[in-house]
Write a protein that holds these residues in place. Structure first.
Motif, PDB file in Angstrom:
ATOM      1  N   GLN A  27      53.072  31.995  34.840  1.00 49.43           N
ATOM      2  CA  GLN A  27      53.369  33.383  35.204  1.00 49.43           C
ATOM      3  C   GLN A  27      53.122  33.644  36.671  1.00 49.43           C
ATOM      4  O   GLN A  27      53.881  34.330  37.327  1.00 49.43           O
ATOM      5  CB  GLN A  27      52.530  34.337  34.366  1.00 49.43           C
ATOM      6  N   LYS A  28      52.016  33.099  37.147  1.00 49.85           N
ATOM      7  CA  LYS A  28      51.652  33.332  38.541  1.00 49.85           C
ATOM      8  C   LYS A  28      50.929  32.137  39.127  1.00 49.85           C
ATOM      9  O   LYS A  28      49.746  31.951  38.917  1.00 49.85           O
ATOM     10  CB  LYS A  28      50.719  34.547  38.647  1.00 49.85           C
ATOM     11  N   PRO A  29      51.632  31.331  39.898  1.00 49.95           N
ATOM     12  CA  PRO A  29      50.994  30.154  40.509  1.00 49.95           C
ATOM     13  C   PRO A  29      50.024  30.518  41.624  1.00 49.95           C
ATOM     14  O   PRO A  29      49.262  29.661  42.066  1.00 49.95           O
ATOM     15  CB  PRO A  29      52.162  29.347  41.068  1.00 49.95           C
ATOM     16  N   TYR A  30      50.072  31.745  42.080  1.00 48.75           N
ATOM     17  CA  TYR A  30      49.169  32.189  43.140  1.00 48.75           C
ATOM     18  C   TYR A  30      48.370  33.415  42.711  1.00 48.75           C
ATOM     19  O   TYR A  30      48.591  34.512  43.219  1.00 48.75           O
ATOM     20  CB  TYR A  30      49.935  32.523  44.418  1.00 48.75           C
ATOM     21  N   PRO A  31      47.472  33.226  41.796  1.00 43.55           N
ATOM     22  CA  PRO A  31      46.703  34.360  41.296  1.00 43.55           C
ATOM     23  C   PRO A  31      45.751  34.897  42.352  1.00 43.55           C
ATOM     24  O   PRO A  31      45.275  34.145  43.199  1.00 43.55           O
ATOM     25  CB  PRO A  31      45.924  33.765  40.134  1.00 43.55           C
ATOM     26  N   GLY A  32      45.504  36.187  42.291  1.00 40.78           N
ATOM     27  CA  GLY A  32      44.532  36.793  43.189  1.00 40.78           C
ATOM     28  C   GLY A  32      43.123  36.594  42.665  1.00 40.78           C
ATOM     29  O   GLY A  32      42.922  35.989  41.608  1.00 40.78           O
ATOM     30  N   TYR A  33      42.199  37.120  43.397  1.00 41.61           N
ATOM     31  CA  TYR A  33      40.797  36.919  43.033  1.00 41.61           C
ATOM     32  C   TYR A  33      40.474  37.510  41.663  1.00 41.61           C
ATOM     33  O   TYR A  33      39.803  36.882  40.844  1.00 41.61           O
ATOM     34  CB  TYR A  33      39.899  37.546  44.100  1.00 41.61           C
ATOM     35  N   ALA A  34      40.970  38.697  41.422  1.00 41.61           N
ATOM     36  CA  ALA A  34      40.673  39.365  40.150  1.00 41.61           C
ATOM     37  C   ALA A  34      41.182  38.536  38.974  1.00 41.61           C
ATOM     38  O   ALA A  34      40.495  38.371  37.970  1.00 41.61           O
ATOM     39  CB  ALA A  34      41.302  40.750  40.131  1.00 41.61           C
ATOM     40  N   THR A  35      42.365  38.003  39.121  1.00 39.45           N
ATOM     41  CA  THR A  35      42.934  37.177  38.062  1.00 39.45           C
ATOM     42  C   THR A  35      42.128  35.909  37.839  1.00 39.45           C
ATOM     43  O   THR A  35      41.855  35.514  36.714  1.00 39.45           O
ATOM     44  CB  THR A  35      44.386  36.788  38.409  1.00 39.45           C
ATOM     45  N   LYS A  36      41.729  35.300  38.931  1.00 40.80           N
ATOM     46  CA  LYS A  36      40.927  34.080  38.803  1.00 40.80           C
ATOM     47  C   LYS A  36      39.590  34.379  38.145  1.00 40.80           C
ATOM     48  O   LYS A  36      39.109  33.616  37.307  1.00 40.80           O
ATOM     49  CB  LYS A  36      40.710  33.443  40.180  1.00 40.80           C
ATOM     50  N   LYS A  37      39.036  35.487  38.516  1.00 40.25           N
ATOM     51  CA  LYS A  37      37.778  35.912  37.903  1.00 40.25           C
ATOM     52  C   LYS A  37      37.947  36.113  36.395  1.00 40.25           C
ATOM     53  O   LYS A  37      37.128  35.669  35.598  1.00 40.25           O
ATOM     54  CB  LYS A  37      37.367  37.229  38.536  1.00 40.25           C
ATOM     55  N   ARG A  38      39.013  36.764  36.053  1.00 40.75           N
ATOM     56  CA  ARG A  38      39.261  37.047  34.643  1.00 40.75           C
ATOM     57  C   ARG A  38      39.459  35.755  33.855  1.00 40.75           C
ATOM     58  O   ARG A  38      38.885  35.559  32.784  1.00 40.75           O
ATOM     59  CB  ARG A  38      40.506  37.927  34.510  1.00 40.75           C
ATOM     60  N   LEU A  39      40.248  34.857  34.406  1.00 41.31           N
ATOM     61  CA  LEU A  39      40.467  33.561  33.755  1.00 41.31           C
ATOM     62  C   LEU A  39      39.161  32.809  33.588  1.00 41.31           C
ATOM     63  O   LEU A  39      38.905  32.191  32.560  1.00 41.31           O
ATOM     64  CB  LEU A  39      41.449  32.722  34.571  1.00 41.31           C
ATOM     65  N   ALA A  40      38.356  32.872  34.633  1.00 44.43           N
ATOM     66  CA  ALA A  40      37.080  32.160  34.592  1.00 44.43           C
ATOM     67  C   ALA A  40      36.226  32.620  33.426  1.00 44.43           C
ATOM     68  O   ALA A  40      35.675  31.808  32.686  1.00 44.43           O
ATOM     69  CB  ALA A  40      36.330  32.346  35.908  1.00 44.43           C
ATOM     70  N   SER A  41      36.153  33.912  33.240  1.00 43.52           N
ATOM     71  CA  SER A  41      35.310  34.391  32.145  1.00 43.52           C
ATOM     72  C   SER A  41      35.986  34.162  30.804  1.00 43.52           C
ATOM     73  O   SER A  41      35.325  33.937  29.798  1.00 43.52           O
ATOM     74  CB  SER A  41      34.965  35.868  32.345  1.00 43.52           C
TER      75      SER A  41
END
Length: 177
Positions: free
Chosen positions: A36-50
């Motif tokens: 969906q998004k090969p360049y996720p922003g910080y918020a997205t990365k944070k969300r994925l991480a959790s």
DNA sequence: ACCCTAACCTAATCAACGA
DNA sequence: TCGTTGATTAGGTTAGGGT
């Protein structure tokens, strides 16, 4: 290449962080997000991480590696697939929607002092050293790693600039390009 | 032995902040 | 406004773990 300022291997303090192994479920979530998004922003990365219970820095690395792999494949197959894929960037739209970055960390002078001192002792700290340093100054280990990367890079650039001069108060471990 | 890929690296660039 | 420097990227290398 003969560019070996490299870490002195077996020293415990220069060890890498242990390699993560993602489960299939985790991978499924990551791959799906990537598509969906090969360049996720910080918020997205944070969300994925959790969501998959790992650190944000691991997510960042995973996306970097994944993009690299994809580029490589594309080079092998320059043709084909032109339109079937979803989305393609309308440049303007994409630039606008540039996702949030992590907010800039600002270091106090005492934190900087600690970092610089550590850098002079060892510009390539392993995971243990980085973690200890991070704990000591109270910032995430990932920020310490980035700090060292930037510092090394700029140190190299500065060196190229001034081949001679200012050759007085410098102690380096003997290395020359 | 070989493969896949997480971890790590440099160099260039984007961008926040203070002088 | 401009230099410094943290964050992100492309792209390459190193090494761990599975076959």
């Amino acid at each position: 290449m003969a560019q070996d300022v490299s870490p002195n291997k077996t020293t415990a303090t220069n060890r890498r962080r242990s390699r993560a192994k993602f489960t299939e479920d985790q991978l499924k979530i990551l791959v799906n997000a990537f598509n969906q998004k090969p360049y996720p922003g910080y918020a997205t990365k944070k969300r994925l991480a959790s969501e998959i219970n790992t650190e944000e820095s691991r997510i960042q690395i995973w996306f970097q590696n994944r993009r690299a792999r994809h580029r490589f494949q594309k080079r092998s197959e320059p043709e084909e697939d032109l339109k079937s894929s979803q989305d393609e960037d309308h440049p303007e739209e994409k630039i606008r929607s540039r996702e949030d970055r992590r907010c800039r960390t600002s270091y106090t002078s005492s934190q900087l002092h600690t970092l610089i001192e550590a850098f002079m002792k060892n510009p390539y700290p392993g995971i243990d050293s980085r973690e200890q340093l991070a704990k000591e100054i109270g910032v995430p280990e990932s920020r310490v790693q980035i700090w060292f990367q930037n510092r090394r890079s700029r140190f190299h650039v500065q060196r190229k600039r001034e081949p001679d001069e200012a050759l007085e108060q410098r102690q380096d471990q003997g290395q020359d390009p």
